[in-house]
Design a protein around this motif. Structure first.
Motif, PDB file in Angstrom:
ATOM      1  N   GLU A 205      93.201  48.915 -84.028  1.00 26.95           N
ATOM      2  CA  GLU A 205      92.306  47.782 -84.233  1.00 26.95           C
ATOM      3  C   GLU A 205      91.035  47.938 -83.409  1.00 26.95           C
ATOM      4  O   GLU A 205      89.932  47.678 -83.884  1.00 26.95           O
ATOM      5  N   TRP A 206      91.202  48.345 -82.162  1.00 24.13           N
ATOM      6  CA  TRP A 206      90.048  48.473 -81.279  1.00 24.13           C
ATOM      7  C   TRP A 206      89.104  49.574 -81.767  1.00 24.13           C
ATOM      8  O   TRP A 206      87.886  49.384 -81.810  1.00 24.13           O
ATOM      9  N   ILE A 207      89.654  50.721 -82.137  1.00 25.49           N
ATOM     10  CA  ILE A 207      88.813  51.822 -82.612  1.00 25.49           C
ATOM     11  C   ILE A 207      88.073  51.409 -83.878  1.00 25.49           C
ATOM     12  O   ILE A 207      86.878  51.702 -84.047  1.00 25.49           O
ATOM     13  N   SER A 208      88.760  50.719 -84.783  1.00 21.25           N
ATOM     14  CA  SER A 208      88.095  50.247 -86.002  1.00 21.25           C
ATOM     15  C   SER A 208      86.963  49.289 -85.676  1.00 21.25           C
ATOM     16  O   SER A 208      85.884  49.349 -86.278  1.00 21.25           O
ATOM     17  N   ALA A 209      87.200  48.399 -84.708  1.00 20.84           N
ATOM     18  CA  ALA A 209      86.167  47.437 -84.329  1.00 20.84           C
ATOM     19  C   ALA A 209      84.964  48.138 -83.708  1.00 20.84           C
ATOM     20  O   ALA A 209      83.814  47.800 -84.009  1.00 20.84           O
ATOM     21  N   VAL A 210      85.210  49.127 -82.854  1.00 21.13           N
ATOM     22  CA  VAL A 210      84.110  49.848 -82.212  1.00 21.13           C
ATOM     23  C   VAL A 210      83.305  50.622 -83.251  1.00 21.13           C
ATOM     24  O   VAL A 210      82.062  50.601 -83.247  1.00 21.13           O
ATOM     25  N   LYS A 211      83.994  51.317 -84.147  1.00 21.88           N
ATOM     26  CA  LYS A 211      83.279  52.080 -85.174  1.00 21.88           C
ATOM     27  C   LYS A 211      82.444  51.160 -86.050  1.00 21.88           C
ATOM     28  O   LYS A 211      81.309  51.496 -86.422  1.00 21.88           O
ATOM     29  N   ASP A 212      82.996  49.994 -86.384  1.00 21.44           N
ATOM     30  CA  ASP A 212      82.261  49.030 -87.193  1.00 21.44           C
ATOM     31  C   ASP A 212      81.038  48.513 -86.438  1.00 21.44           C
ATOM     32  O   ASP A 212      79.939  48.404 -86.997  1.00 21.44           O
ATOM     33  N   GLU A 213      81.211  48.211 -85.160  1.00 22.07           N
ATOM     34  CA  GLU A 213      80.116  47.685 -84.346  1.00 22.07           C
ATOM     35  C   GLU A 213      78.995  48.705 -84.187  1.00 22.07           C
ATOM     36  O   GLU A 213      77.808  48.362 -84.191  1.00 22.07           O
ATOM     37  N   LEU A 214      79.365  49.984 -84.057  1.00 22.71           N
ATOM     38  CA  LEU A 214      78.383  51.047 -83.823  1.00 22.71           C
ATOM     39  C   LEU A 214      77.896  51.704 -85.107  1.00 22.71           C
ATOM     40  O   LEU A 214      77.026  52.580 -85.061  1.00 22.71           O
ATOM     41  N   GLY A 215      78.449  51.298 -86.244  1.00 20.57           N
ATOM     42  CA  GLY A 215      78.031  51.898 -87.503  1.00 20.57           C
ATOM     43  C   GLY A 215      78.477  53.335 -87.649  1.00 20.57           C
ATOM     44  O   GLY A 215      77.766  54.165 -88.237  1.00 20.57           O
ATOM     45  N   ASP A 217      81.183  56.135 -89.091  1.00 19.44           N
ATOM     46  CA  ASP A 217      82.229  56.401 -90.078  1.00 19.44           C
ATOM     47  C   ASP A 217      82.792  57.778 -89.774  1.00 19.44           C
ATOM     48  O   ASP A 217      82.376  58.784 -90.328  1.00 19.44           O
ATOM     49  N   LEU A 218      83.738  57.827 -88.854  1.00 21.63           N
ATOM     50  CA  LEU A 218      84.259  59.102 -88.368  1.00 21.63           C
ATOM     51  C   LEU A 218      85.729  58.953 -88.033  1.00 21.63           C
ATOM     52  O   LEU A 218      86.120  58.052 -87.276  1.00 21.63           O
ATOM     53  N   ASP A 219      86.561  59.810 -88.613  1.00 17.63           N
ATOM     54  CA  ASP A 219      87.975  59.843 -88.268  1.00 17.63           C
ATOM     55  C   ASP A 219      88.177  60.862 -87.155  1.00 17.63           C
ATOM     56  O   ASP A 219      87.789  62.031 -87.298  1.00 17.63           O
ATOM     57  N   VAL A 220      88.746  60.421 -86.044  1.00 17.46           N
ATOM     58  CA  VAL A 220      88.977  61.305 -84.911  1.00 17.46           C
ATOM     59  C   VAL A 220      90.448  61.240 -84.515  1.00 17.46           C
ATOM     60  O   VAL A 220      91.159  60.292 -84.847  1.00 17.46           O
ATOM     61  N   ASP A 221      90.882  62.266 -83.817  1.00 14.66           N
ATOM     62  CA  ASP A 221      92.254  62.352 -83.332  1.00 14.66           C
ATOM     63  C   ASP A 221      92.351  61.550 -82.034  1.00 14.66           C
ATOM     64  O   ASP A 221      91.969  62.044 -80.960  1.00 14.66           O
ATOM     65  N   ILE A 222      92.849  60.331 -82.117  1.00 10.97           N
ATOM     66  CA  ILE A 222      92.917  59.470 -80.938  1.00 10.97           C
ATOM     67  C   ILE A 222      93.800  60.086 -79.869  1.00 10.97           C
ATOM     68  O   ILE A 222      93.474  60.051 -78.674  1.00 10.97           O
ATOM     69  N   GLY A 257      78.894  67.130 -85.609  1.00 10.53           N
ATOM     70  CA  GLY A 257      79.080  65.693 -85.667  1.00 10.53           C
ATOM     71  C   GLY A 257      80.319  65.201 -86.362  1.00 10.53           C
ATOM     72  O   GLY A 257      80.535  64.005 -86.436  1.00 10.53           O
ATOM     73  N   GLY A 258      81.186  66.092 -86.860  1.00 11.94           N
ATOM     74  CA  GLY A 258      82.388  65.666 -87.558  1.00 11.94           C
ATOM     75  C   GLY A 258      83.622  65.735 -86.678  1.00 11.94           C
ATOM     76  O   GLY A 258      83.548  66.073 -85.487  1.00 11.94           O
ATOM     77  N   PRO A 259      84.807  65.428 -87.239  1.00 16.21           N
ATOM     78  CA  PRO A 259      86.042  65.496 -86.463  1.00 16.21           C
ATOM     79  C   PRO A 259      86.295  66.864 -85.852  1.00 16.21           C
ATOM     80  O   PRO A 259      86.833  66.970 -84.744  1.00 16.21           O
ATOM     81  N   GLU A 260      85.891  67.935 -86.563  1.00 15.89           N
ATOM     82  CA  GLU A 260      86.101  69.280 -86.027  1.00 15.89           C
ATOM     83  C   GLU A 260      85.264  69.501 -84.777  1.00 15.89           C
ATOM     84  O   GLU A 260      85.719  70.137 -83.819  1.00 15.89           O
ATOM     85  N   ALA A 261      84.044  68.954 -84.766  1.00 14.35           N
ATOM     86  CA  ALA A 261      83.185  69.105 -83.587  1.00 14.35           C
ATOM     87  C   ALA A 261      83.766  68.342 -82.404  1.00 14.35           C
ATOM     88  O   ALA A 261      83.704  68.811 -81.260  1.00 14.35           O
TER      89      ALA A 261
END
Length: 303
Positions: A205-215, A217-222, A257-261
């Motif tokens: 939930e927190w990661i989704s909220a932060v990504k939404d707040e910052l604009g 759209d990136l899937d990362v390995d938490i 800039g992607g998940p691999e980076a």
């Protein structure tokens, strides 16, 4: 599109209700998990070709098209008809704006069920087995036909209950007590706010909220980033954890800039933290595993 691939769709979000059980508060703007309920719903239907929100315009997390039923406050059937007039896809996802736990995966499931069953609509049912026609995917041709028949009646569409609409359609049902949970009262809001902090959900939930707040759209390995923060805290110093993860994100943004980076930058930083830990643990006068030995030169940075 394959036999199981969800079809293209437009989304209609009804966000103009009076919210009487909330004391007339602007329910779509009420925050759960730091995000307005409307923005949470818009995130779940981000794959729509076009998103129409039936309500007075307000700031949202992504661009949408605004419209209103005429007259405003004419009820959900009239609002649905107003939104449908701005769609073009063969399928329409119809949602209320008060669904804090709706996710994109549920949207895709509804669309897939609609596509594979041949029904007029696929809708969720709640924990009590009740139909939820405002968490549903519809075939627009069938929806337009049913609305046209209702509009021809003496009362038109104003004030009609949704059950009058769904009674004319061939429905298939998808049970989902969580995704169908809607917020009608302040007790519901409090329940939703508590649920997102339950163990096992709060980080997502927190990661989704932060990504939404910052604009973002990136899937990362938490887990990868949490492991890096742990290694930096243990191998260097506790304040190194947030600083290191920040620098990893900055380095990834400077690169591809992607998940691999992100993963590559995290790997390098984790290896560096490990070398720091090895130096701290080495006995005085003893080499660490990374130190050069005769015939074995020291590795370069990042190796």
């Amino acid at each position: 599109m394959t036999a199981t691939e969800p079809p293209p769709y437009d989304a209609i979000v009804l966000a103009g209700g009076a919210a009487r059980r909330l004391g007339g508060a602007d329910k779509p703007s009420v925050r759960v998990g730091g995000r307005p309920l409307l923005d949470r719903v818009l995130a779940a239907c981000a794959g729509a070709r076009r998103t129409v929100v039936v309500a007075a315009p307000r700031p949202t997390s992504r661009p949408v098209r605004w419209t209103r039923e005429d007259p405003p406050g004419g009820g959900p059937v009239a609002a649905l008809d107003a939104g449908l007039r701005h769609t073009a896809a063969d399928c329409a996802l119809v949602l209320s704006a008060d669904l804090p736990f709706l996710e994109e995966a549920t949207v895709e499931r509804l669309l897939s069920v609609l596509h594979t069953t041949g029904a007029d609509a696929a809708l969720l049912t709640d924990a009590d087995g009740r139909d939820q026609p405002l968490v549903a995917a519809y075939r627009t041709a069938a929806l337009r036909h049913a609305l046209s028949d209702l509009a021809a009646g003496d009362r038109g569409l104003t004030g009609l209950p949704l059950r009058r609409l769904t009674a004319a359609l061939n429905l298939t049902r998808v049970p989902d007590p969580l995704a169908s949970f809607d917020c009608d009262t302040w007790d519901d809001i409090a329940d939703a706010r508590a649920r997102i902090r339950e163990h096992g959900h709060v980080l997502d939930e927190w990661i989704s909220a932060v990504k939404d707040e910052l604009g973002i759209d990136l899937d990362v390995d938490i887990r990868l980033l949490l492991d890096l923060a742990r290694d930096a805290a243990h191998g260097v110093d506790r304040p190194a954890a947030p600083l290191t993860t920040f620098l990893v994100g900055y380095a990834a943004a400077q690169g591809k800039g992607g998940p691999e980076a992100v993963a590559e930058a995290a790997r390098k930083a984790a290896a560096l933290a490990q070398r720091w830990a090895e130096e701290a643990d080495a006995a005085p006068g003893d080499p660490t595993p990374g130190d050069p030995t005769p015939g074995n030169p020291a590795p370069g940075p990042g190796r």
